[in-house]
Design a protein around this motif. Structure first.
Motif, PDB file in Angstrom:
ATOM      1  N   LEU A  72       0.916  -1.169  -0.063  1.00  0.00           N
ATOM      2  CA  LEU A  72       0.028  -0.005  -0.005  1.00  0.00           C
ATOM      3  C   LEU A  72       0.948   1.287   0.184  1.00  0.00           C
ATOM      4  CD1 LEU A  72      -2.810  -0.976   2.677  1.00  0.00           C
ATOM      5  CD2 LEU A  72      -2.879  -0.962   0.087  1.00  0.00           C
ATOM      6  N   TYR A  73       2.029   1.395   0.689  1.00  0.00           N
ATOM      7  CA  TYR A  73       2.936   2.288   0.860  1.00  0.00           C
ATOM      8  C   TYR A  73       3.457   2.604  -0.719  1.00  0.00           C
ATOM      9  CZ  TYR A  73       7.217   4.819   1.099  1.00  0.00           C
ATOM     10  OH  TYR A  73       8.385   5.466   0.905  1.00  0.00           O
ATOM     11  N   GLN A  96       7.680  -3.042  -7.128  1.00  0.00           N
ATOM     12  CA  GLN A  96       7.834  -3.231  -5.776  1.00  0.00           C
ATOM     13  C   GLN A  96       6.577  -3.782  -4.903  1.00  0.00           C
ATOM     14  OE1 GLN A  96      10.672  -3.671  -3.860  1.00  0.00           O
ATOM     15  NE2 GLN A  96      12.016  -3.190  -5.676  1.00  0.00           N
ATOM     16  N   ALA A  97       5.560  -2.749  -5.295  1.00  0.00           N
ATOM     17  CA  ALA A  97       4.000  -3.267  -4.756  1.00  0.00           C
ATOM     18  C   ALA A  97       3.638  -4.781  -5.173  1.00  0.00           C
ATOM     19  CB  ALA A  97       3.131  -2.197  -5.302  1.00  0.00           C
ATOM     20  N   VAL A 101       2.738  -8.401  -3.182  1.00  0.00           N
ATOM     21  CA  VAL A 101       1.652  -9.124  -3.519  1.00  0.00           C
ATOM     22  C   VAL A 101       1.820 -10.695  -3.183  1.00  0.00           C
ATOM     23  CG1 VAL A 101      -0.511  -9.746  -4.915  1.00  0.00           C
ATOM     24  CG2 VAL A 101       0.215  -7.518  -4.786  1.00  0.00           C
ATOM     25  N   GLN A 102       2.784 -11.109  -3.822  1.00  0.00           N
ATOM     26  CA  GLN A 102       2.918 -12.519  -3.476  1.00  0.00           C
ATOM     27  C   GLN A 102       3.219 -13.090  -2.122  1.00  0.00           C
ATOM     28  OE1 GLN A 102       2.419 -13.975  -6.388  1.00  0.00           O
ATOM     29  NE2 GLN A 102       2.303 -11.976  -7.096  1.00  0.00           N
ATOM     30  N   MET A 103       3.533 -12.002  -0.960  1.00  0.00           N
ATOM     31  CA  MET A 103       3.847 -12.478   0.343  1.00  0.00           C
ATOM     32  C   MET A 103       2.405 -12.405   1.002  1.00  0.00           C
ATOM     33  SD  MET A 103       7.342 -11.070   0.887  1.00  0.00           S
ATOM     34  CE  MET A 103       7.478  -9.732  -0.037  1.00  0.00           C
ATOM     35  N   VAL A 113      -5.235  -5.284  -3.717  1.00  0.00           N
ATOM     36  CA  VAL A 113      -3.854  -4.652  -3.961  1.00  0.00           C
ATOM     37  C   VAL A 113      -3.688  -4.666  -5.646  1.00  0.00           C
ATOM     38  CG1 VAL A 113      -1.640  -4.555  -3.672  1.00  0.00           C
ATOM     39  CG2 VAL A 113      -2.968  -4.707  -1.768  1.00  0.00           C
ATOM     40  N   LEU A 114      -4.012  -5.773  -6.136  1.00  0.00           N
ATOM     41  CA  LEU A 114      -3.601  -5.904  -7.556  1.00  0.00           C
ATOM     42  C   LEU A 114      -4.476  -4.947  -8.421  1.00  0.00           C
ATOM     43  CD1 LEU A 114      -3.737  -9.748  -7.830  1.00  0.00           C
ATOM     44  CD2 LEU A 114      -1.821  -8.279  -8.738  1.00  0.00           C
ATOM     45  N   MET A 115      -5.772  -4.656  -7.887  1.00  0.00           N
ATOM     46  CA  MET A 115      -6.722  -3.529  -8.760  1.00  0.00           C
ATOM     47  C   MET A 115      -6.173  -2.292  -8.513  1.00  0.00           C
ATOM     48  SD  MET A 115     -10.336  -3.643  -6.992  1.00  0.00           S
ATOM     49  CE  MET A 115     -10.549  -5.249  -6.260  1.00  0.00           C
TER      50      MET A 115
END
Length: 187
Positions: A72-73, A96-97, A101-103, A113-115
């Motif tokens: 998010l940051y 980096q974002a 996501v994979q974690m 977050v993907l959207m």
């Protein structure tokens, strides 16, 4: 503790406004509530970026422990980077974002977050990458078990597809039919 945290937020903000970023970061790390600490760190970094100090961008990200908060940051800091014309750094922040996501442990967080990353790519005139991420978010939504979170993600996705000016294509229709079939089996 809440009152202490509020005082520390104000103090960190004051230090960042006058350009004392090291002191602002040190104080922000003293905040006990993780969400408040992360928000304060983000504010310090955004203030730094807007005043020409981009050294804080990835350093602040390293100070955040949780992958969701870090993603998010990176999404939010990409705004400040684009505003200041630092497009390569903005793209790096979005990458980096995406890597964070994979974690994630929670599937609905991945979809959300993907959207949001897709929306940022749209703003960077990278429609193909945005469409790919929206589809990935939809596929991820299909994996969400909890009906509340699934509905929340699907409603948000509808809004993002509209914002992108995209109607669901054949691939999206297949995923939506699969989700519909899953829902029918659960009822």
């Amino acid at each position: 503790l809440m009152q202490r945290d509020n005082l520390l937020v104000g103090l960190a903000g004051a230090y960042s406004i006058i350009g004392h970023y090291e002191e602002a970061l040190r104080i922000a790390e003293m905040i006990s509530a993780p969400d408040v600490r992360n928000g304060t760190l983000q504010d310090v970094a955004e203030t730094g970026v807007r005043s020409g100090n981009d050294n804080l961008v990835f350093r602040v990200a390293e100070m955040m422990q949780e992958p969701y908060a870090k993603a998010l940051y990176h999404i939010e800091i990409s705004y400040a980077l684009v505003e200041t014309g630092q497009l390569e750094l903005a793209d790096r922040a979005l990458s980096q974002a995406l890597a964070s996501v994979q974690m994630f442990e929670l599937t609905f967080q991945k979809a959300l977050v993907l959207m949001e990353i897709a929306v940022r790519y749209l703003q960077r005139d990278q429609a193909a990458k945005a469409a790919e991420l929206l589809l990935q978010s939809l596929n991820t939504a299909a994996l969400i078990k909890d009906s509340y979170h699934k509905a929340r993600v699907l409603i948000a996705l509808d809004s993002r597809y509209r914002k992108a000016g995209q109607a669901p294509g054949e691939r999206e229709q297949r995923v939506l039919q699969e989700i519909d079939a899953q829902t029918a089996r659960q009822d």
